[in-house]
Design an enzyme around this catalytic site. Structure first.
Site, mmCIF file in Angstrom:
data_model
loop_
_atom_site.group_PDB
_atom_site.id
_atom_site.type_symbol
_atom_site.label_atom_id
_atom_site.label_comp_id
_atom_site.label_asym_id
_atom_site.label_seq_id
_atom_site.Cartn_x
_atom_site.Cartn_y
_atom_site.Cartn_z
ATOM 1 N NE ARG A 176 15.974 33.119 24.658
ATOM 2 C CZ ARG A 176 15.104 32.436 25.413
ATOM 3 N NH1 ARG A 176 13.820 32.403 25.072
ATOM 4 N NH2 ARG A 176 15.500 31.817 26.503
ATOM 5 C CB SER A 226 22.599 34.029 26.706
ATOM 6 O OG SER A 226 22.770 32.817 26.026
ATOM 7 C CD GLU A 296 19.474 34.707 23.454
ATOM 8 O OE1 GLU A 296 19.362 35.407 24.467
ATOM 9 O OE2 GLU A 296 19.525 33.458 23.501
#
Length: 303
Positions: A176, A226, A296
């Site tokens: 990520r 998410s 994230e």
């Protein structure tokens, strides 16, 4: 510099129909949150992107790149200066087994285009809502695949307004993460190296992943997807679930009862509500399990 002066300057760089003053950013984010951008610009040509970057640098103006807003939260006070959006850069094409997609195209659409051309390697992206540029920015991934697995190179505009080609290995792609923000790159185009495959097999994989996504994720409410990265040795959603946080919230934002890794805008939430729920979750999981949940999702703008 006044806003009218900025408007006059920007109108010399790009078509004035692609310049929006005081644009409400909640209309450009998946969470349906966010205040106004001083200027929201949607160029149509590479040269226009270069000119905007050079202008912002010369005038020392705040400058923010915003994709389709699927993995960001914009604060209620909005974003100062110029917000650049490349939604009009949405072309996708193939050259043999290479798929070339412009940064404003949705990575879902790139995945579907690959299917049409019987190319395998992008199936994992069939449910990721972000743009191609955003997918590179965060090395997006799902169901065991990620951008770094198939990215060959990217065409970018650097902080001085120069266009250059960057190889995938020079983007420091990891979980990520990339160095795109650190380098102040604006992705214009990505080249994915795929492989020939069978249409029916590729489609079956994509159908299976789509079913998993739709059956497990709270797609009926606005959200940023998410929220947290996967902590080493744990799953964020399981930690949140075991902390008995599902259904709990602040204002109109709450932890999803369908998937604990998601926070949803259930009823006219503000960005302050949403961020408050994120902080509540982080605090509770830390207290119960001594695990730090790292976001994230990006948070942009001012309160």
């Amino acid at each position: 510099m006044t806003k009218q002066q900025m408007m006059n300057d920007l109108a010399k760089l790009i078509d004035k129909n692609n310049i929006f003053m005081d644009e409400l950013l909640k209309n450009h984010t998946y969470t349906k949150l966010g205040g106004k951008a001083d200027f929201f610009v949607t160029p149509t040509k590479v040269e226009e992107v270069q000119k905007i970057v050079q202008y912002a640098k010369k005038e020392k103006l705040p400058f923010t790149l915003l994709g389709n807003g699927s993995n960001v939260i914009v604060r209620d006070g909005g974003i100062r200066g110029i917000v650049l959006n490349l939604k009009q850069f949405d072309g996708i094409r193939t050259e043999g087994t290479k798929l070339i997609a412009q940064s404003g195209a949705r990575i879902i659409d790139a995945s579907r285009y690959a299917l049409e051309k019987c190319l395998t390697g992008l199936e994992f992206a069939c449910g990721i809502p972000g743009t191609v540029g955003g997918a590179l920015y965060m090395n997006a991934g799902a169901y065991g695949g990620e951008v770094k697995d198939c990215l060959e190179s990217a065409i970018v505009v650097d902080e001085d307004g120069n266009v250059q080609k960057v190889l995938a290995e020079d983007l420091d792609l990891s979980y990520r993460k990339s160095n795109i923000a650190e380098k102040n790159y604006i992705v214009l185009e990505a080249c994915f190296q795929l492989e020939d495959g069978e249409f029916d097999q590729i489609k079956a994989t994509m159908d299976d992943l789509t079913y998993k996504r739709e059956s497990k994720q709270p797609l009926e409410y606005p959200s940023c997807g998410s929220v947290f990265k996967r902590p080493p040795g744990y799953f964020a959603g399981k930690l949140i679930q075991d902390s008995h946080l599902q259904g709990k919230g602040i204002g109109g934002a709450e932890v999803s009862t369908k998937h604990a890794g998601f926070i949803v805008n259930k009823s006219n939430a503000t960005a302050t509500d949403y961020i408050g729920v994120i902080e509540m979750v982080q605090k509770e999981v830390k207290s119960r399990f001594d695990v730090d949940l790292e976001r994230e999702v990006r948070i942009l703008g001012e309160d």
